[in-house]
Design a protein around this motif. Structure first.
Motif, PDB file in Angstrom:
ATOM      1  N   ARG A 199       2.022   7.955  41.202  1.00 57.46           N
ATOM      2  CA  ARG A 199       3.283   8.520  40.708  1.00 57.46           C
ATOM      3  C   ARG A 199       4.248   8.790  41.844  1.00 57.46           C
ATOM      4  O   ARG A 199       5.444   8.533  41.727  1.00 57.46           O
ATOM      5  CB  ARG A 199       3.027   9.808  39.933  1.00 57.46           C
ATOM      6  CG  ARG A 199       2.348   9.540  38.606  1.00 57.46           C
ATOM      7  CD  ARG A 199       2.496  10.661  37.652  1.00 57.46           C
ATOM      8  NE  ARG A 199       3.901  10.871  37.347  1.00 57.46           N
ATOM      9  CZ  ARG A 199       4.384  12.001  36.882  1.00 57.46           C
ATOM     10  NH1 ARG A 199       3.580  13.004  36.670  1.00 57.46           N
ATOM     11  NH2 ARG A 199       5.657  12.131  36.613  1.00 57.46           N
ATOM     12  N   ALA A 200       3.734   9.312  42.951  1.00 62.03           N
ATOM     13  CA  ALA A 200       4.604   9.594  44.098  1.00 62.03           C
ATOM     14  C   ALA A 200       5.170   8.304  44.666  1.00 62.03           C
ATOM     15  O   ALA A 200       6.359   8.240  44.992  1.00 62.03           O
ATOM     16  CB  ALA A 200       3.825  10.344  45.172  1.00 62.03           C
ATOM     17  N   GLN A 201       4.351   7.278  44.761  1.00 59.81           N
ATOM     18  CA  GLN A 201       4.828   6.020  45.315  1.00 59.81           C
ATOM     19  C   GLN A 201       5.842   5.359  44.393  1.00 59.81           C
ATOM     20  O   GLN A 201       6.821   4.787  44.858  1.00 59.81           O
ATOM     21  CB  GLN A 201       3.674   5.071  45.572  1.00 59.81           C
ATOM     22  CG  GLN A 201       4.097   3.820  46.313  1.00 59.81           C
ATOM     23  CD  GLN A 201       2.916   2.972  46.716  1.00 59.81           C
ATOM     24  OE1 GLN A 201       1.778   3.287  46.400  1.00 59.81           O
ATOM     25  NE2 GLN A 201       3.171   1.900  47.414  1.00 59.81           N
ATOM     26  N   SER A 202       5.668   5.470  43.096  1.00 55.30           N
ATOM     27  CA  SER A 202       6.624   4.852  42.179  1.00 55.30           C
ATOM     28  C   SER A 202       7.957   5.579  42.211  1.00 55.30           C
ATOM     29  O   SER A 202       9.006   4.975  42.058  1.00 55.30           O
ATOM     30  CB  SER A 202       6.071   4.840  40.756  1.00 55.30           C
ATOM     31  OG  SER A 202       5.997   6.151  40.234  1.00 55.30           O
ATOM     32  N   ARG A 203       7.923   6.875  42.456  1.00 53.26           N
ATOM     33  CA  ARG A 203       9.174   7.635  42.482  1.00 53.26           C
ATOM     34  C   ARG A 203       9.850   7.566  43.850  1.00 53.26           C
ATOM     35  O   ARG A 203      11.063   7.432  43.948  1.00 53.26           O
ATOM     36  CB  ARG A 203       8.897   9.083  42.115  1.00 53.26           C
ATOM     37  CG  ARG A 203      10.162   9.891  42.109  1.00 53.26           C
ATOM     38  CD  ARG A 203       9.992  11.209  41.479  1.00 53.26           C
ATOM     39  NE  ARG A 203      11.265  11.906  41.566  1.00 53.26           N
ATOM     40  CZ  ARG A 203      11.585  12.925  40.863  1.00 53.26           C
ATOM     41  NH1 ARG A 203      10.722  13.376  39.996  1.00 53.26           N
ATOM     42  NH2 ARG A 203      12.738  13.505  40.997  1.00 53.26           N
ATOM     43  N   LEU A 204       9.080   7.653  44.919  1.00 48.73           N
ATOM     44  CA  LEU A 204       9.652   7.687  46.258  1.00 48.73           C
ATOM     45  C   LEU A 204       9.812   6.314  46.882  1.00 48.73           C
ATOM     46  O   LEU A 204      10.652   6.117  47.739  1.00 48.73           O
ATOM     47  CB  LEU A 204       8.758   8.533  47.178  1.00 48.73           C
ATOM     48  CG  LEU A 204       8.540   9.975  46.789  1.00 48.73           C
ATOM     49  CD1 LEU A 204       7.567  10.611  47.757  1.00 48.73           C
ATOM     50  CD2 LEU A 204       9.844  10.731  46.759  1.00 48.73           C
ATOM     51  N   GLY A 205       8.987   5.396  46.477  1.00 49.24           N
ATOM     52  CA  GLY A 205       8.981   4.093  47.111  1.00 49.24           C
ATOM     53  C   GLY A 205       8.092   4.107  48.336  1.00 49.24           C
ATOM     54  O   GLY A 205       7.550   5.138  48.733  1.00 49.24           O
ATOM     55  N   VAL A 206       7.961   2.972  48.949  1.00 48.53           N
ATOM     56  CA  VAL A 206       7.077   2.837  50.103  1.00 48.53           C
ATOM     57  C   VAL A 206       7.601   3.642  51.284  1.00 48.53           C
ATOM     58  O   VAL A 206       6.842   4.285  52.008  1.00 48.53           O
ATOM     59  CB  VAL A 206       6.927   1.346  50.475  1.00 48.53           C
ATOM     60  CG1 VAL A 206       6.116   1.178  51.731  1.00 48.53           C
ATOM     61  CG2 VAL A 206       6.300   0.577  49.325  1.00 48.53           C
ATOM     62  N   VAL A 207       8.926   3.643  51.481  1.00 47.46           N
ATOM     63  CA  VAL A 207       9.512   4.360  52.616  1.00 47.46           C
ATOM     64  C   VAL A 207       9.256   5.859  52.499  1.00 47.46           C
ATOM     65  O   VAL A 207       8.906   6.516  53.482  1.00 47.46           O
ATOM     66  CB  VAL A 207      11.027   4.070  52.712  1.00 47.46           C
ATOM     67  CG1 VAL A 207      11.657   4.882  53.818  1.00 47.46           C
ATOM     68  CG2 VAL A 207      11.265   2.596  52.932  1.00 47.46           C
ATOM     69  N   GLY A 208       9.380   6.412  51.311  1.00 42.52           N
ATOM     70  CA  GLY A 208       9.136   7.836  51.114  1.00 42.52           C
ATOM     71  C   GLY A 208       7.695   8.221  51.393  1.00 42.52           C
ATOM     72  O   GLY A 208       7.430   9.232  52.042  1.00 42.52           O
ATOM     73  N   VAL A 209       6.777   7.392  50.941  1.00 45.18           N
ATOM     74  CA  VAL A 209       5.362   7.670  51.182  1.00 45.18           C
ATOM     75  C   VAL A 209       5.051   7.571  52.675  1.00 45.18           C
ATOM     76  O   VAL A 209       4.334   8.410  53.227  1.00 45.18           O
ATOM     77  CB  VAL A 209       4.471   6.715  50.361  1.00 45.18           C
ATOM     78  CG1 VAL A 209       3.021   6.869  50.733  1.00 45.18           C
ATOM     79  CG2 VAL A 209       4.675   6.965  48.873  1.00 45.18           C
ATOM     80  N   LEU A 210       5.606   6.577  53.360  1.00 43.34           N
ATOM     81  CA  LEU A 210       5.394   6.457  54.798  1.00 43.34           C
ATOM     82  C   LEU A 210       5.980   7.647  55.555  1.00 43.34           C
ATOM     83  O   LEU A 210       5.370   8.139  56.513  1.00 43.34           O
ATOM     84  CB  LEU A 210       5.991   5.153  55.318  1.00 43.34           C
ATOM     85  CG  LEU A 210       5.245   3.886  54.946  1.00 43.34           C
ATOM     86  CD1 LEU A 210       5.989   2.655  55.446  1.00 43.34           C
ATOM     87  CD2 LEU A 210       3.843   3.909  55.506  1.00 43.34           C
ATOM     88  N   LEU A 263      17.139  13.163  53.318  1.00 40.49           N
ATOM     89  CA  LEU A 263      18.273  12.272  53.052  1.00 40.49           C
ATOM     90  C   LEU A 263      17.912  11.188  52.042  1.00 40.49           C
ATOM     91  O   LEU A 263      18.719  10.850  51.173  1.00 40.49           O
ATOM     92  CB  LEU A 263      18.749  11.629  54.363  1.00 40.49           C
ATOM     93  CG  LEU A 263      19.426  12.570  55.342  1.00 40.49           C
ATOM     94  CD1 LEU A 263      19.707  11.840  56.657  1.00 40.49           C
ATOM     95  CD2 LEU A 263      20.716  13.123  54.759  1.00 40.49           C
ATOM     96  N   LEU A 264      16.707  10.671  52.137  1.00 43.90           N
ATOM     97  CA  LEU A 264      16.259   9.656  51.173  1.00 43.90           C
ATOM     98  C   LEU A 264      16.217  10.237  49.768  1.00 43.90           C
ATOM     99  O   LEU A 264      16.650   9.603  48.806  1.00 43.90           O
ATOM    100  CB  LEU A 264      14.870   9.146  51.569  1.00 43.90           C
ATOM    101  CG  LEU A 264      14.207   8.158  50.615  1.00 43.90           C
ATOM    102  CD1 LEU A 264      14.931   6.829  50.659  1.00 43.90           C
ATOM    103  CD2 LEU A 264      12.754   7.980  50.963  1.00 43.90           C
ATOM    104  N   MET A 265      15.723  11.470  49.632  1.00 46.71           N
ATOM    105  CA  MET A 265      15.617  12.087  48.305  1.00 46.71           C
ATOM    106  C   MET A 265      16.982  12.443  47.736  1.00 46.71           C
ATOM    107  O   MET A 265      17.170  12.407  46.519  1.00 46.71           O
ATOM    108  CB  MET A 265      14.727  13.329  48.362  1.00 46.71           C
ATOM    109  CG  MET A 265      13.262  13.056  48.637  1.00 46.71           C
ATOM    110  SD  MET A 265      12.431  11.789  47.678  1.00 46.71           S
ATOM    111  CE  MET A 265      13.008  11.937  46.046  1.00 46.71           C
ATOM    112  N   THR A 266      17.944  12.817  48.579  1.00 45.18           N
ATOM    113  CA  THR A 266      19.271  13.164  48.047  1.00 45.18           C
ATOM    114  C   THR A 266      20.008  11.917  47.555  1.00 45.18           C
ATOM    115  O   THR A 266      20.857  12.017  46.675  1.00 45.18           O
ATOM    116  CB  THR A 266      20.132  13.882  49.098  1.00 45.18           C
ATOM    117  OG1 THR A 266      20.267  13.048  50.256  1.00 45.18           O
ATOM    118  CG2 THR A 266      19.538  15.213  49.471  1.00 45.18           C
TER     119      THR A 266
END
Length: 60
Positions: A18-29, A55-58
């Motif tokens: 779920r976290a990877q689908s919402r954040l994407g690969v960059v967010g997880v990294l 910044l990515l989340m905003t």
């Protein structure tokens, strides 16, 4: 005890997906970099990764 470990593993898998689908690969990294930097006591790297993650989340 075995059932608890299996349930815990499945919960981690589902939450990770779920976290990877919402954040994407960059967010997880970025989250991994924050965790590794905090454990290595590299505050500059941890703060930089946290700011980039914010910044990515905003923009998401």
């Amino acid at each position: 005890m075995f059932l608890f470990q299996v349930c815990w593993g499945l919960a981690q898998l589902v939450l990770g997906m779920r976290a990877q689908s919402r954040l994407g690969v960059v967010g997880v990294l970025l989250l991994l970099v924050i965790g590794a930097a905090v454990r290595a006591r590299r505050t500059g790297l941890a703060v930089t990764a946290a700011v980039m993650f914010t910044l990515l989340m905003t923009h998401a």
